[in-house]
Design a protein around this motif. Sequence first.
Motif, PDB file in Angstrom:
ATOM      1  N   ARG A 370       0.835  -1.204   0.000  1.00  0.00           N
ATOM      2  CA  ARG A 370       0.000   0.000   0.000  1.00  0.00           C
ATOM      3  C   ARG A 370       0.872   1.257   0.000  1.00  0.00           C
ATOM      4  N   SER A 371       2.000   1.209   0.675  1.00  0.00           N
ATOM      5  CA  SER A 371       2.906   2.357   0.692  1.00  0.00           C
ATOM      6  C   SER A 371       3.457   2.634  -0.703  1.00  0.00           C
ATOM      7  N   MET A 372       3.795   1.543  -1.412  1.00  0.00           N
ATOM      8  CA  MET A 372       4.306   1.721  -2.774  1.00  0.00           C
ATOM      9  C   MET A 372       3.248   2.295  -3.686  1.00  0.00           C
ATOM     10  N   LEU A 373       2.003   1.802  -3.568  1.00  0.00           N
ATOM     11  CA  LEU A 373       0.918   2.305  -4.422  1.00  0.00           C
ATOM     12  C   LEU A 373       0.582   3.741  -4.088  1.00  0.00           C
ATOM     13  N   GLY A 374       0.597   4.067  -2.811  1.00  0.00           N
ATOM     14  CA  GLY A 374       0.268   5.424  -2.390  1.00  0.00           C
ATOM     15  C   GLY A 374       1.447   6.357  -2.430  1.00  0.00           C
ATOM     16  N   LYS A 375       2.625   5.864  -2.838  1.00  0.00           N
ATOM     17  CA  LYS A 375       3.851   6.648  -2.932  1.00  0.00           C
ATOM     18  C   LYS A 375       4.180   7.324  -1.598  1.00  0.00           C
ATOM     19  N   ARG A 376       3.839   6.606  -0.491  1.00  0.00           N
ATOM     20  CA  ARG A 376       4.161   7.134   0.816  1.00  0.00           C
ATOM     21  C   ARG A 376       5.587   6.757   1.176  1.00  0.00           C
ATOM     22  N   GLU A 377       6.196   7.587   1.995  1.00  0.00           N
ATOM     23  CA  GLU A 377       7.561   7.328   2.424  1.00  0.00           C
ATOM     24  C   GLU A 377       7.591   6.058   3.288  1.00  0.00           C
ATOM     25  N   PRO A 378       8.406   5.043   2.900  1.00  0.00           N
ATOM     26  CA  PRO A 378       8.449   3.819   3.704  1.00  0.00           C
ATOM     27  C   PRO A 378       9.115   4.078   5.055  1.00  0.00           C
ATOM     28  N   VAL A 379       8.745   3.246   6.017  1.00  0.00           N
ATOM     29  CA  VAL A 379       9.317   3.380   7.360  1.00  0.00           C
ATOM     30  C   VAL A 379      10.648   2.637   7.390  1.00  0.00           C
ATOM     31  N   ARG A 380      11.721   3.403   7.559  1.00  0.00           N
ATOM     32  CA  ARG A 380      13.053   2.791   7.615  1.00  0.00           C
ATOM     33  C   ARG A 380      13.534   2.743   9.069  1.00  0.00           C
ATOM     34  N   GLU A 381      14.384   1.776   9.310  1.00  0.00           N
ATOM     35  CA  GLU A 381      14.940   1.619  10.645  1.00  0.00           C
ATOM     36  C   GLU A 381      16.333   1.041  10.526  1.00  0.00           C
ATOM     37  N   GLN A 382      17.065   1.100  11.635  1.00  0.00           N
ATOM     38  CA  GLN A 382      18.394   0.514  11.651  1.00  0.00           C
ATOM     39  C   GLN A 382      18.260  -1.001  11.822  1.00  0.00           C
ATOM     40  N   VAL A 383      18.737  -1.724  10.814  1.00  0.00           N
ATOM     41  CA  VAL A 383      18.572  -3.180  10.778  1.00  0.00           C
ATOM     42  C   VAL A 383      19.933  -3.850  10.866  1.00  0.00           C
ATOM     43  N   SER A 384      20.068  -4.773  11.798  1.00  0.00           N
ATOM     44  CA  SER A 384      21.264  -5.606  11.882  1.00  0.00           C
ATOM     45  C   SER A 384      21.048  -6.813  10.976  1.00  0.00           C
ATOM     46  N   LEU A 385      21.903  -6.971   9.982  1.00  0.00           N
ATOM     47  CA  LEU A 385      21.732  -8.066   9.036  1.00  0.00           C
ATOM     48  C   LEU A 385      21.897  -9.423   9.713  1.00  0.00           C
TER      49      LEU A 385
END
Length: 534
Positions: A370-385
């Motif tokens: 839905r974020s991609m379709l609505g062109k909303r800014e995705p929620v990013r976070e610090q991710v440890s791989l």
Amino acid sequence: MTSTSTGELPLRSLILVNPKRLPARFELGVLACAFLLAALIFYLDTFTDIHSALATLYVITLLLSAETLTERGTLLLTAICISLAVFSYLAAHGLHADLAATLRLAVAVAAMLITCALIIRNQRARADLMTFNAALQSSEERYRTIFEQSRVALWERDYSQVRAMLTALKANGVKDLGAYARDNPHFLEQCIASVPTVAANAAALELLGNVSSDNARSMRRFIAQNDATFLDLIEAIFDNRTHFEGKGSIITSDGTNKLVLLTVGFPEDPANFNRVIVGMFDITEREMAQKALFEAQSELALASRAATVGALSASLAHELNQPLGALVVNAQTLLRWLDRDPPDLEAVARSAERIVRDSQRASDIIQSTRSMLGKREPVREQVSLVELVGETRALMEGELARHRITFETRAASPLPSVSAVRIELQQVLINLISNAIQAMNETPDESRQIVVSIEPASAASMSLSVHDGGPGLSADILANLFKPFHSTKETGLGMGLAICRSMLEARGGSLTASNHPEGGALFEMTVPIEALDD
């Protein structure tokens, strides 16, 4: 060629008599009279006692021969006449002539020199005029050839009356010609009737329906009633513009409507408005083709939207398949623990936790879409791989155990975390691990192994690779691996890897595939430490 022209030039400069006039008998007679007159003047001036300026009569000789001789011939004849006058002066008076005789000689010589200069100037002016007329005639012939032979419809039309009408309106205070035309319905009709056709070429007559030149003298019957192009043309004249171009419609002699591109160039001199060149280009087919192109583009856009919906549906089906499948397995496990006597509530709780976890993951996938379709800014976070790989392994633990696959994580230490959308990275990793599991269906149990390696790819990115113990990838598979709807599985949609690559590239990362030197397939994810959005 050059030597011939160079050789002819001196010969031409030696010609004394104009060859164009010499063959005429009259010219020969006048030239003979001129020479006889010169001889008579010389005789009277030399051998008689007439004390008058007889030498000035040599001017008549020069005037009689002016039309027949060339410039060089005129100069030579003038020199001869002056020589004869000086000879007569010396023969009659010697070196002891009186002042009156000397003055008479000076007047005669001056008269001959002035006459010679005037004759030469007249000859040069006549030559320039003839050259100009020849160039003008040549230009007219070229213009007429272009006008008649051109495949572009051309008219010569007389706009002088219309311009006079517009000038009078402007003098009477009319500033908005469009408003004046609306207030005076017969004005435009009057203007059309005041523009006769002077000439029209064959292409113009053909454009109007192969009419005769007499029928094309007035354009009133060929201009569509609702066409506003002629008014725009009149406004261009009213505004003193030098050029007009516009699209209009005409009605041919058989009643066919044609779309034309009209071009008119107005002369700077108002006196030349009696012959204005008007060009017309038949653009009917071009406009129809453009209309068909627009319609095809609209249909293509509709088909593209339908394809997008289909691709999105396939993407959701593919991504939701794993968490929904896990939900089913965990629910079935929960039921089995409840069927025990007594029920194993601790195991039931664990199954319920996994159900909640997989449900949340399915929800996250939907929210990401839905974020991609609505062109909303995705929620990013610090991710440890490293932690992400551990979570993903726990998610797929049942499937790994069912296929008897050993899972190993190799990671350098310490490793920086990456700024990313966690659910997207996990979707890619699950997809790669699922593909690795399916690739080892026919691999012996001792070789069924998945190794996930995490290491820095550069100062700005991290590398996460998945290496399986399967048969590897053939050249044909590698060439089409990331193409949408291309799958090597009988029940596959062919969307997984295409979606994974697009997802990573949208954040500035990449996904590549190759064969590992020790055997098996190797997929490498490159994830920027600071994610980039398109």
